[in-house]
Design an enzyme around this catalytic site. Structure first.
Site, PDB file in Angstrom:
ATOM      1  CE1 TYR B  33      19.944 -58.976 -27.234  1.00 44.56           C
ATOM      2  CE2 TYR B  33      21.922 -59.749 -28.233  1.00 44.56           C
ATOM      3  CZ  TYR B  33      20.997 -59.333 -27.115  1.00 44.56           C
ATOM      4  OH  TYR B  33      21.620 -59.607 -25.915  1.00 44.56           O
ATOM      5  CE  LYS B 146      20.585 -62.852 -27.562  1.00 51.45           C
ATOM      6  NZ  LYS B 146      21.163 -63.064 -26.323  1.00 51.45           N
ATOM      7  CD  GLU B 179      19.568 -64.539 -17.433  1.00 52.70           C
ATOM      8  OE1 GLU B 179      19.756 -65.556 -18.182  1.00 52.70           O
ATOM      9  OE2 GLU B 179      18.569 -63.558 -17.663  1.00 52.70           O
ATOM     10  CG  LEU B 203      18.287 -65.436 -23.453  1.00 58.25           C
ATOM     11  CD1 LEU B 203      17.470 -64.283 -24.101  1.00 58.25           C
ATOM     12  CD2 LEU B 203      19.653 -65.290 -23.885  1.00 58.25           C
TER      13      LEU B 203
END
Lengths: 280, 280
Positions: B33, B146, B179, B203
Protein backbone atom coordinates in the site's frame (compact mmCIF):
# COMPACT_ATOMS: atom_id res chain seq x y z
CA UNK A 1 -24.50 -27.91 -2.36
CA UNK A 2 -21.77 -25.60 -3.65
CA UNK A 3 -18.86 -24.47 -1.56
CA UNK A 4 -20.30 -21.78 0.69
CA UNK A 5 -19.30 -18.60 2.48
CA UNK A 6 -20.69 -16.82 5.49
CA UNK A 7 -20.27 -13.11 6.19
CA UNK A 8 -21.81 -11.88 9.44
CA UNK A 9 -24.77 -14.23 9.12
CA UNK A 10 -25.26 -14.06 5.37
CA UNK A 11 -24.62 -17.29 3.46
CA UNK A 12 -23.70 -17.18 -0.25
CA UNK A 13 -21.53 -18.98 -2.78
CA UNK A 14 -17.90 -18.11 -1.99
CA UNK A 15 -17.42 -15.94 -5.07
CA UNK A 16 -20.30 -13.69 -3.95
CA UNK A 17 -18.97 -13.21 -0.41
CA UNK A 18 -17.57 -9.72 0.05
CA UNK A 19 -16.13 -7.61 2.85
CA UNK A 20 -15.69 -3.83 3.07
CA UNK A 21 -12.34 -2.42 1.92
CA UNK A 22 -11.97 -0.79 5.33
CA UNK A 23 -12.23 -4.10 7.18
CA UNK A 24 -9.17 -4.04 9.44
CA UNK A 25 -8.39 -7.57 8.33
CA UNK A 26 -7.77 -6.14 4.86
CA UNK A 27 -5.86 -2.97 5.72
CA UNK A 28 -3.87 -4.10 8.80
CA UNK A 29 -4.00 -7.91 8.88
CA UNK A 30 -5.86 -7.29 12.14
CA UNK A 31 -7.67 -10.62 12.10
CA UNK A 32 -7.43 -14.16 13.50
CA UNK A 33 -8.44 -17.42 11.90
CA UNK A 34 -8.85 -21.17 12.21
CA UNK A 35 -9.10 -24.01 9.72
CA UNK A 36 -11.15 -27.00 10.87
CA UNK A 37 -11.12 -30.25 8.89
CA UNK A 38 -13.95 -32.72 8.64
CA UNK A 39 -13.69 -36.46 8.17
CA UNK A 40 -16.71 -38.53 7.23
CA UNK A 41 -19.02 -35.56 7.59
CA UNK A 42 -17.85 -34.67 11.11
CA UNK A 43 -15.78 -31.67 12.17
CA UNK A 44 -12.64 -32.80 14.00
CA UNK A 45 -11.34 -31.11 17.17
CA UNK A 46 -13.94 -28.37 17.05
CA UNK A 47 -13.54 -27.65 20.80
CA UNK A 48 -9.81 -27.19 20.45
CA UNK A 49 -10.11 -24.91 17.41
CA UNK A 50 -12.66 -22.65 19.06
CA UNK A 51 -10.65 -22.52 22.28
CA UNK A 52 -7.63 -21.36 20.26
CA UNK A 53 -9.73 -18.85 18.31
CA UNK A 54 -11.00 -17.44 21.58
CA UNK A 55 -7.45 -17.21 22.95
CA UNK A 56 -6.22 -15.47 19.76
CA UNK A 57 -8.94 -12.83 20.11
CA UNK A 58 -8.19 -12.32 23.80
CA UNK A 59 -4.45 -11.93 23.15
CA UNK A 60 -5.25 -9.19 20.62
CA UNK A 61 -7.89 -7.61 22.86
CA UNK A 62 -10.69 -7.96 20.34
CA UNK A 63 -14.15 -6.80 21.46
CA UNK A 64 -16.06 -9.49 23.37
CA UNK A 65 -17.49 -12.10 21.05
CA UNK A 66 -20.04 -14.86 21.62
CA UNK A 67 -17.75 -17.69 20.51
CA UNK A 68 -20.54 -20.23 21.02
CA UNK A 69 -22.68 -18.44 18.45
CA UNK A 70 -19.87 -18.44 15.91
CA UNK A 71 -19.31 -22.11 16.61
CA UNK A 72 -22.97 -22.83 16.00
CA UNK A 73 -22.89 -20.80 12.79
CA UNK A 74 -19.81 -22.73 11.62
CA UNK A 75 -21.49 -26.06 12.34
CA UNK A 76 -24.64 -24.91 10.52
CA UNK A 77 -22.66 -23.73 7.50
CA UNK A 78 -20.80 -27.03 7.38
CA UNK A 79 -24.08 -28.97 7.58
CA UNK A 80 -25.55 -26.84 4.81
CA UNK A 81 -22.56 -27.41 2.52
CA UNK A 82 -22.90 -31.14 3.21
CA UNK A 83 -19.39 -32.36 2.44
CA UNK A 84 -17.81 -35.44 3.99
CA UNK A 85 -14.32 -34.03 3.71
CA UNK A 86 -14.13 -30.28 3.98
CA UNK A 87 -12.06 -27.47 5.41
CA UNK A 88 -14.02 -24.85 7.32
CA UNK A 89 -12.12 -21.57 7.32
CA UNK A 90 -13.12 -19.05 9.99
CA UNK A 91 -11.69 -15.52 10.05
CA UNK A 92 -12.60 -12.85 12.57
CA UNK A 93 -11.35 -9.31 12.16
CA UNK A 94 -11.40 -6.40 14.58
CA UNK A 95 -14.10 -4.72 12.50
CA UNK A 96 -14.69 -2.06 9.87
CA UNK A 97 -13.60 1.50 10.52
CA UNK A 98 -11.90 4.40 8.69
CA UNK A 99 -8.21 3.53 8.46
CA UNK A 100 -6.38 4.34 11.71
CA UNK A 101 -3.87 2.13 13.53
CA UNK A 102 -5.55 2.57 16.93
CA UNK A 103 -8.28 0.12 17.95
CA UNK A 104 -11.65 1.52 16.81
CA UNK A 105 -14.24 2.21 19.50
CA UNK A 106 -17.59 0.42 19.56
CA UNK A 107 -17.14 -1.45 16.31
CA UNK A 108 -18.29 -5.08 16.08
CA UNK A 109 -15.94 -7.79 14.84
CA UNK A 110 -16.48 -9.20 11.35
CA UNK A 111 -17.05 -12.94 11.07
CA UNK A 112 -16.24 -14.59 7.74
CA UNK A 113 -16.26 -18.31 6.99
CA UNK A 114 -15.87 -20.52 3.96
CA UNK A 115 -16.42 -24.24 3.51
CA UNK A 116 -14.40 -25.88 0.75
CA UNK A 117 -13.80 -29.47 -0.19
CA UNK A 118 -10.34 -30.59 0.89
CA UNK A 119 -8.22 -31.65 -2.04
CA UNK A 120 -6.36 -34.69 -0.74
CA UNK A 121 -2.64 -34.83 -1.37
CA UNK A 122 -1.50 -37.27 -4.07
CA UNK A 123 -1.04 -40.66 -2.34
CA UNK A 124 2.63 -40.61 -3.36
CA UNK A 125 3.21 -37.56 -1.13
CA UNK A 126 2.23 -39.52 1.98
CA UNK A 127 3.87 -42.72 0.76
CA UNK A 128 7.27 -41.32 -0.08
CA UNK A 129 7.40 -38.19 2.08
CA UNK A 130 8.31 -34.67 1.04
CA UNK A 131 11.37 -32.51 0.51
CA UNK A 132 11.86 -29.24 2.37
CA UNK A 133 14.21 -26.30 2.51
CA UNK A 134 15.14 -24.26 5.56
CA UNK A 135 14.61 -20.49 5.54
CA UNK A 136 15.44 -17.83 8.08
CA UNK A 137 12.52 -17.18 10.41
CA UNK A 138 11.62 -13.62 9.49
CA UNK A 139 8.06 -13.70 10.87
CA UNK A 140 6.80 -11.36 13.57
CA UNK A 141 7.24 -12.07 17.27
CA UNK A 142 3.78 -13.47 18.05
CA UNK A 143 3.52 -16.60 15.92
CA UNK A 144 1.64 -18.20 18.82
CA UNK A 145 -1.40 -16.11 17.86
CA UNK A 146 -3.11 -17.47 14.77
CA UNK A 147 -3.41 -14.26 12.76
CA UNK A 148 -3.42 -13.44 9.06
CA UNK A 149 0.11 -11.95 9.35
CA UNK A 150 1.04 -14.66 6.87
CA UNK A 151 3.05 -12.97 4.14
CA UNK A 152 6.39 -14.43 5.39
CA UNK A 153 4.75 -17.87 5.39
CA UNK A 154 3.53 -17.27 1.83
CA UNK A 155 7.01 -16.20 0.69
CA UNK A 156 8.65 -19.18 2.43
CA UNK A 157 6.21 -21.66 0.91
CA UNK A 158 6.73 -20.20 -2.56
CA UNK A 159 10.51 -20.30 -2.13
CA UNK A 160 10.21 -24.02 -1.32
CA UNK A 161 8.06 -24.65 -4.38
CA UNK A 162 10.48 -22.70 -6.57
CA UNK A 163 13.27 -24.95 -5.25
CA UNK A 164 11.26 -28.03 -6.27
CA UNK A 165 10.37 -28.77 -2.63
CA UNK A 166 7.08 -29.05 -0.80
CA UNK A 167 7.59 -26.83 2.20
CA UNK A 168 9.91 -24.52 4.08
CA UNK A 169 11.12 -24.91 7.67
CA UNK A 170 11.72 -21.72 9.64
CA UNK A 171 15.04 -21.55 11.51
CA UNK A 172 15.81 -18.63 13.84
CA UNK A 173 18.90 -16.52 13.26
CA UNK A 174 20.49 -18.35 16.23
CA UNK A 175 19.92 -21.63 14.40
CA UNK A 176 16.89 -22.87 16.41
CA UNK A 177 14.48 -24.92 14.29
CA UNK A 178 10.93 -23.56 14.67
CA UNK A 179 8.26 -25.11 12.42
CA UNK A 180 6.99 -25.38 8.84
CA UNK A 181 5.26 -22.63 6.87
CA UNK A 182 1.84 -23.91 8.01
CA UNK A 183 2.65 -26.82 10.31
CA UNK A 184 4.66 -27.78 13.39
CA UNK A 185 7.74 -29.97 13.17
CA UNK A 186 8.99 -33.04 15.03
CA UNK A 187 12.29 -34.87 14.78
CA UNK A 188 13.30 -38.33 15.97
CA UNK A 189 16.87 -38.38 17.24
CA UNK A 190 18.62 -40.83 19.57
CA UNK A 191 15.31 -42.64 20.04
CA UNK A 192 13.58 -39.48 21.32
CA UNK A 193 10.94 -37.43 19.53
CA UNK A 194 11.55 -33.69 19.87
CA UNK A 195 9.46 -30.66 19.02
CA UNK A 196 9.87 -26.94 19.73
CA UNK A 197 8.31 -25.92 23.08
CA UNK A 198 5.31 -23.59 23.15
CA UNK A 199 6.74 -20.07 23.02
CA UNK A 200 5.63 -16.95 21.12
CA UNK A 201 7.75 -18.24 18.19
CA UNK A 202 5.53 -21.13 17.09
CA UNK A 203 1.87 -21.92 16.70
CA UNK A 204 0.34 -24.06 19.45
CA UNK A 205 -0.76 -26.63 16.90
CA UNK A 206 -3.79 -28.77 17.64
CA UNK A 207 -2.34 -31.70 15.71
CA UNK A 208 0.95 -31.12 17.55
CA UNK A 209 -0.93 -31.56 20.85
CA UNK A 210 -2.70 -34.66 19.56
CA UNK A 211 0.61 -36.17 18.44
CA UNK A 212 2.16 -35.45 21.85
CA UNK A 213 -0.83 -37.15 23.45
CA UNK A 214 -0.53 -40.18 21.18
CA UNK A 215 3.18 -40.38 22.08
CA UNK A 216 2.24 -40.51 25.77
CA UNK A 217 -0.33 -43.19 25.09
CA UNK A 218 2.17 -45.25 23.13
CA UNK A 219 4.92 -44.53 25.68
CA UNK A 220 7.18 -42.98 23.02
CA UNK A 221 9.90 -40.87 24.62
CA UNK A 222 9.10 -37.28 23.63
CA UNK A 223 10.56 -33.94 24.62
CA UNK A 224 9.45 -30.38 24.00
CA UNK A 225 12.84 -28.71 23.64
CA UNK A 226 14.93 -26.52 21.35
CA UNK A 227 17.14 -28.15 18.73
CA UNK A 228 19.27 -26.68 15.98
CA UNK A 229 19.74 -27.17 12.29
CA UNK A 230 22.58 -29.67 12.62
CA UNK A 231 20.39 -31.85 14.86
CA UNK A 232 17.60 -31.51 12.29
CA UNK A 233 19.92 -32.63 9.48
CA UNK A 234 21.18 -35.56 11.54
CA UNK A 235 17.75 -36.83 12.61
CA UNK A 236 16.52 -40.35 11.95
CA UNK A 237 13.06 -39.00 11.12
CA UNK A 238 11.50 -35.59 10.54
CA UNK A 239 7.81 -34.92 10.12
CA UNK A 240 5.38 -32.01 9.94
CA UNK A 241 2.04 -31.90 11.76
CA UNK A 242 -1.05 -29.83 11.07
CA UNK A 243 -4.80 -29.88 10.57
CA UNK A 244 -4.58 -30.44 6.82
CA UNK A 245 -1.01 -31.75 6.88
CA UNK A 246 -1.81 -34.46 9.49
CA UNK A 247 1.55 -36.26 10.06
CA UNK A 248 3.68 -35.76 6.98
CA UNK A 249 7.20 -37.25 6.76
CA UNK A 250 10.09 -35.13 5.46
CA UNK A 251 12.73 -37.20 3.70
CA UNK A 252 15.06 -34.52 2.38
CA UNK A 253 16.05 -31.13 3.80
CA UNK A 254 18.23 -28.64 1.92
CA UNK A 255 19.19 -31.49 -0.40
CA UNK A 256 20.38 -33.74 2.48
CA UNK A 257 18.70 -37.09 2.97
CA UNK A 258 16.95 -37.54 6.32
CA UNK A 259 17.71 -40.93 7.94
CA UNK A 260 17.60 -43.60 5.27
CA UNK A 261 15.55 -41.42 2.92
CA UNK A 262 12.37 -43.38 3.47
CA UNK A 263 9.37 -42.47 5.59
CA UNK A 264 9.97 -43.67 9.13
CA UNK A 265 8.03 -45.90 11.44
CA UNK A 266 7.37 -43.20 14.07
CA UNK A 267 5.67 -41.00 11.47
CA UNK A 268 3.67 -43.93 10.14
CA UNK A 269 2.53 -44.99 13.60
CA UNK A 270 1.62 -41.45 14.63
CA UNK A 271 -0.33 -40.83 11.41
CA UNK A 272 -2.25 -44.07 12.08
CA UNK A 273 -2.79 -42.98 15.68
CA UNK A 274 -4.07 -39.60 14.51
CA UNK A 275 -6.52 -41.11 12.05
CA UNK A 276 -7.54 -43.54 14.83
CA UNK A 277 -8.57 -40.56 16.96
CA UNK A 278 -11.13 -39.60 14.31
CA UNK A 279 -13.18 -42.65 15.21
CA UNK A 280 -13.41 -41.70 18.87
CA UNK B 1 -18.27 15.04 -3.41
CA UNK B 2 -18.25 12.39 -0.71
CA UNK B 3 -15.19 10.45 0.29
CA UNK B 4 -14.73 7.90 -2.48
CA UNK B 5 -13.39 4.42 -3.06
CA UNK B 6 -12.13 2.66 -6.15
CA UNK B 7 -12.08 -1.12 -6.59
CA UNK B 8 -10.59 -2.34 -9.88
CA UNK B 9 -12.01 0.59 -11.82
CA UNK B 10 -15.35 0.93 -10.05
CA UNK B 11 -15.84 4.14 -8.06
CA UNK B 12 -18.32 4.24 -5.16
CA UNK B 13 -18.79 5.82 -1.74
CA UNK B 14 -16.31 4.12 0.62
CA UNK B 15 -18.96 2.24 2.59
CA UNK B 16 -20.14 0.53 -0.63
CA UNK B 17 -16.66 -0.59 -1.68
CA UNK B 18 -16.21 -4.33 -1.21
CA UNK B 19 -13.59 -6.99 -1.91
CA UNK B 20 -13.95 -10.78 -2.09
CA UNK B 21 -13.28 -12.71 1.12
CA UNK B 22 -10.67 -14.74 -0.76
CA UNK B 23 -8.68 -11.66 -1.70
CA UNK B 24 -5.16 -12.59 -0.57
CA UNK B 25 -4.88 -9.21 1.08
CA UNK B 26 -7.60 -10.35 3.46
CA UNK B 27 -6.49 -13.92 4.17
CA UNK B 28 -2.69 -13.57 4.07
CA UNK B 29 -1.91 -9.86 4.32
CA UNK B 30 -0.46 -10.41 0.85
CA UNK B 31 -0.81 -6.77 -0.22
CA UNK B 32 1.18 -3.55 -0.47
CA UNK B 33 0.00 0.00 0.00
CA UNK B 34 0.79 3.70 -0.11
CA UNK B 35 -0.76 6.79 1.45
CA UNK B 36 -0.36 10.01 -0.54
CA UNK B 37 -1.26 13.36 1.00
CA UNK B 38 -2.54 16.38 -0.86
CA UNK B 39 -2.00 20.03 0.01
CA UNK B 40 -4.03 22.76 -1.62
CA UNK B 41 -5.65 20.30 -4.02
CA UNK B 42 -2.35 18.85 -5.24
CA UNK B 43 -0.95 15.37 -4.53
CA UNK B 44 2.50 15.62 -2.94
CA UNK B 45 5.44 13.39 -3.96
CA UNK B 46 3.32 11.26 -6.26
CA UNK B 47 6.40 10.09 -8.21
CA UNK B 48 8.12 8.89 -5.05
CA UNK B 49 5.04 7.06 -3.77
CA UNK B 50 4.47 5.22 -7.02
CA UNK B 51 8.14 4.34 -7.32
CA UNK B 52 7.98 2.79 -3.83
CA UNK B 53 4.72 1.00 -4.63
CA UNK B 54 6.35 -0.45 -7.72
CA UNK B 55 9.38 -1.56 -5.70
CA UNK B 56 7.16 -3.18 -3.03
CA UNK B 57 5.36 -5.22 -5.69
CA UNK B 58 8.64 -6.26 -7.31
CA UNK B 59 10.13 -7.34 -3.98
CA UNK B 60 7.09 -9.59 -3.42
CA UNK B 61 7.08 -10.82 -7.03
CA UNK B 62 3.58 -9.63 -7.76
CA UNK B 63 2.30 -10.16 -11.32
CA UNK B 64 3.32 -7.35 -13.70
CA UNK B 65 1.20 -4.26 -13.19
CA UNK B 66 0.80 -1.10 -15.26
CA UNK B 67 1.77 1.29 -12.50
CA UNK B 68 1.14 4.29 -14.75
CA UNK B 69 -2.49 3.27 -15.16
CA UNK B 70 -2.95 2.95 -11.41
CA UNK B 71 -1.32 6.32 -10.98
CA UNK B 72 -3.71 7.86 -13.49
CA UNK B 73 -6.67 6.20 -11.76
CA UNK B 74 -5.48 7.56 -8.39
CA UNK B 75 -5.15 11.07 -9.80
CA UNK B 76 -8.62 10.81 -11.39
CA UNK B 77 -10.19 9.57 -8.16
CA UNK B 78 -8.55 12.39 -6.24
CA UNK B 79 -9.84 14.95 -8.78
CA UNK B 80 -13.32 13.49 -8.57
CA UNK B 81 -13.36 13.65 -4.76
CA UNK B 82 -12.24 17.28 -5.05
CA UNK B 83 -10.65 17.81 -1.63
CA UNK B 84 -7.89 20.33 -0.95
CA UNK B 85 -6.45 18.27 1.86
CA UNK B 86 -6.89 14.53 1.46
CA UNK B 87 -5.16 11.23 1.98
CA UNK B 88 -5.26 8.89 -1.00
CA UNK B 89 -4.87 5.29 0.18
CA UNK B 90 -3.81 2.77 -2.47
CA UNK B 91 -3.69 -0.96 -1.71
CA UNK B 92 -2.74 -3.64 -4.21
CA UNK B 93 -3.08 -7.30 -3.35
CA UNK B 94 -1.78 -10.39 -5.12
CA UNK B 95 -5.30 -11.23 -6.25
CA UNK B 96 -8.29 -13.41 -5.46
CA UNK B 97 -7.89 -17.19 -5.34
CA UNK B 98 -9.02 -20.17 -3.22
CA UNK B 99 -6.95 -20.07 -0.03
CA UNK B 100 -3.49 -21.55 -0.55
CA UNK B 101 -0.18 -20.13 0.64
CA UNK B 102 1.53 -20.58 -2.76
CA UNK B 103 1.32 -17.74 -5.29
CA UNK B 104 -1.75 -18.28 -7.47
CA UNK B 105 -1.18 -18.68 -11.20
CA UNK B 106 -2.64 -16.26 -13.74
CA UNK B 107 -4.61 -14.18 -11.29
CA UNK B 108 -4.69 -10.40 -11.68
CA UNK B 109 -3.82 -8.11 -8.77
CA UNK B 110 -6.64 -6.26 -7.01
CA UNK B 111 -6.41 -2.48 -6.89
CA UNK B 112 -8.28 -0.69 -4.13
CA UNK B 113 -8.13 3.02 -3.31
CA UNK B 114 -9.88 5.41 -0.98
CA UNK B 115 -9.81 9.19 -0.75
CA UNK B 116 -10.54 10.65 2.65
CA UNK B 117 -10.23 14.12 4.08
CA UNK B 118 -7.19 14.40 6.35
CA UNK B 119 -8.14 15.33 9.88
CA UNK B 120 -5.44 17.74 10.93
CA UNK B 121 -3.82 17.19 14.29
CA UNK B 122 -4.85 19.59 17.04
CA UNK B 123 -2.50 22.61 16.77
CA UNK B 124 -1.29 21.90 20.32
CA UNK B 125 0.21 18.60 19.15
CA UNK B 126 2.56 20.35 16.74
CA UNK B 127 3.15 23.27 19.12
CA UNK B 128 4.10 21.30 22.20
CA UNK B 129 5.25 17.97 20.70
CA UNK B 130 4.20 14.48 21.66
CA UNK B 131 5.04 11.79 24.21
CA UNK B 132 6.13 8.32 23.16
CA UNK B 133 6.96 4.96 24.64
CA UNK B 134 9.50 2.45 23.39
CA UNK B 135 8.41 -1.11 22.57
CA UNK B 136 10.36 -4.14 21.47
CA UNK B 137 10.46 -4.42 17.68
CA UNK B 138 8.48 -7.61 17.11
CA UNK B 139 7.63 -6.93 13.46
CA UNK B 140 8.62 -9.21 10.61
CA UNK B 141 11.97 -9.02 8.88
CA UNK B 142 10.95 -7.03 5.79
CA UNK B 143 9.74 -3.71 7.17
CA UNK B 144 11.37 -2.07 4.13
CA UNK B 145 8.47 -3.36 2.02
CA UNK B 146 5.30 -1.35 2.60
CA UNK B 147 2.84 -4.21 3.19
CA UNK B 148 -0.30 -4.60 5.28
CA UNK B 149 1.61 -6.81 7.78
CA UNK B 150 0.68 -4.10 10.26
CA UNK B 151 -0.72 -5.87 13.30
CA UNK B 152 2.42 -5.28 15.40
CA UNK B 153 2.24 -1.60 14.45
CA UNK B 154 -1.43 -1.55 15.50
CA UNK B 155 -0.63 -3.18 18.85
CA UNK B 156 2.30 -0.82 19.47
CA UNK B 157 0.23 2.27 18.66
CA UNK B 158 -2.58 1.11 20.95
CA UNK B 159 -0.10 0.38 23.74
CA UNK B 160 1.16 3.96 23.42
CA UNK B 161 -2.37 5.37 23.56
CA UNK B 162 -3.17 3.19 26.60
CA UNK B 163 -0.10 4.66 28.29
CA UNK B 164 -1.39 8.18 27.59
CA UNK B 165 1.18 8.70 24.83
CA UNK B 166 0.86 9.46 21.16
CA UNK B 167 3.11 6.87 19.56
CA UNK B 168 5.45 3.94 20.09
CA UNK B 169 9.08 3.69 18.99
CA UNK B 170 10.33 0.24 17.97
CA UNK B 171 13.66 -0.81 19.53
CA UNK B 172 15.35 -4.06 18.47
CA UNK B 173 16.19 -6.68 21.07
CA UNK B 174 19.83 -5.56 20.80
CA UNK B 175 18.72 -2.05 21.75
CA UNK B 176 18.89 -0.43 18.29
CA UNK B 177 16.28 2.30 17.81
CA UNK B 178 14.32 1.67 14.59
CA UNK B 179 11.34 3.97 13.93
CA UNK B 180 7.82 4.88 15.04
CA UNK B 181 4.70 2.78 14.50
CA UNK B 182 3.96 4.61 11.23
CA UNK B 183 6.86 7.03 10.84
CA UNK B 184 10.66 7.22 10.75
CA UNK B 185 12.66 8.73 13.59
CA UNK B 186 15.49 11.26 13.83
CA UNK B 187 17.52 12.39 16.82
CA UNK B 188 19.75 15.42 17.32
CA UNK B 189 22.76 14.58 19.45
CA UNK B 190 26.12 16.35 19.75
CA UNK B 191 25.03 18.75 17.02
CA UNK B 192 24.43 15.93 14.53
CA UNK B 193 21.10 14.64 13.24
CA UNK B 194 20.94 10.84 13.11
CA UNK B 195 18.46 8.41 11.62
CA UNK B 196 18.49 4.63 11.14
CA UNK B 197 20.11 3.63 7.81
CA UNK B 198 17.99 1.97 5.11
CA UNK B 199 17.96 -1.74 5.96
CA UNK B 200 15.17 -4.35 5.85
CA UNK B 201 14.28 -3.22 9.41
CA UNK B 202 12.75 0.16 8.57
CA UNK B 203 10.54 1.73 5.96
CA UNK B 204 12.35 3.85 3.33
CA UNK B 205 10.22 6.86 4.21
CA UNK B 206 9.56 9.48 1.59
CA UNK B 207 9.42 12.24 4.19
CA UNK B 208 12.63 10.79 5.69
CA UNK B 209 14.33 11.27 2.29
CA UNK B 210 12.93 14.79 1.97
CA UNK B 211 14.19 15.69 5.45
CA UNK B 212 17.65 14.31 4.62
CA UNK B 213 17.63 16.42 1.47
CA UNK B 214 16.59 19.54 3.35
CA UNK B 215 19.43 18.86 5.83
CA UNK B 216 21.89 18.78 2.93
CA UNK B 217 20.45 21.99 1.56
CA UNK B 218 20.72 23.71 4.94
CA UNK B 219 24.15 22.16 5.58
CA UNK B 220 22.94 20.46 8.78
CA UNK B 221 25.33 17.67 9.78
CA UNK B 222 23.34 14.46 9.34
CA UNK B 223 24.26 10.78 9.58
CA UNK B 224 22.41 7.60 8.67
CA UNK B 225 23.66 5.33 11.43
CA UNK B 226 22.54 3.01 14.21
CA UNK B 227 22.00 4.41 17.69
CA UNK B 228 20.69 2.83 20.85
CA UNK B 229 18.08 3.60 23.44
CA UNK B 230 20.45 5.41 25.80
CA UNK B 231 21.48 7.74 22.97
CA UNK B 232 17.78 8.27 22.20
CA UNK B 233 17.05 9.18 25.83
CA UNK B 234 20.03 11.53 25.94
CA UNK B 235 19.21 13.38 22.70
CA UNK B 236 18.73 17.12 22.48
CA UNK B 237 15.85 16.62 20.04
CA UNK B 238 13.81 13.70 18.76
CA UNK B 239 11.27 13.85 15.97
CA UNK B 240 9.17 11.56 13.81
CA UNK B 241 8.75 11.95 10.06
CA UNK B 242 6.03 10.66 7.75
CA UNK B 243 3.55 11.52 5.05
CA UNK B 244 0.77 12.42 7.48
CA UNK B 245 3.09 12.94 10.46
CA UNK B 246 5.29 15.47 8.57
CA UNK B 247 8.00 16.48 11.11
CA UNK B 248 6.61 15.89 14.60
CA UNK B 249 8.71 16.62 17.71
CA UNK B 250 8.83 14.09 20.55
CA UNK B 251 9.32 15.76 23.92
CA UNK B 252 9.03 12.79 26.28
CA UNK B 253 10.02 9.12 25.87
CA UNK B 254 9.21 6.46 28.46
CA UNK B 255 8.47 9.27 30.91
CA UNK B 256 11.90 10.91 30.41
CA UNK B 257 12.05 14.46 29.14
CA UNK B 258 13.85 14.92 25.81
CA UNK B 259 16.29 17.86 25.83
CA UNK B 260 14.66 20.77 27.60
CA UNK B 261 11.17 19.33 27.12
CA UNK B 262 10.23 21.84 24.43
CA UNK B 263 10.06 21.35 20.69
CA UNK B 264 13.49 22.02 19.22
CA UNK B 265 14.75 24.36 16.55
CA UNK B 266 15.92 21.59 14.20
CA UNK B 267 12.43 20.08 14.12
CA UNK B 268 10.84 23.49 13.61
CA UNK B 269 13.21 24.39 10.77
CA UNK B 270 12.79 21.03 9.06
CA UNK B 271 9.00 21.17 9.31
CA UNK B 272 9.13 24.63 7.73
CA UNK B 273 11.49 23.32 5.07
CA UNK B 274 9.13 20.41 4.36
CA UNK B 275 6.11 22.67 3.99
CA UNK B 276 8.27 24.94 1.81
CA UNK B 277 8.78 22.04 -0.60
CA UNK B 278 5.03 21.93 -1.18
CA UNK B 279 5.23 25.21 -3.01
CA UNK B 280 7.84 23.95 -5.46
Amino acid sequence: MPELAYVNGRITPIEDALVPVEDRGYQFGDAVYEVIASYGGKLFCIDEHFARLDRSMKELRFPKVQVDEIRKAAADLFTKADFDRAGVYIQISRGVSPRNHAFPANVPVQVVMTVRKIEEKKPSVRETGICAITVEDFRWGRCDIKTVQLLPNVLAKQKALDAGCYDAIFVSNEGIVREGSSSNLFILTGGVLKTHPLTPDILPGITRALVLDICLEKKYPVKECFFDKSELYGSDEVFLTGTITEVLPVIKIDGRTVGNGKIGSAAITLQEGLLGRLKK
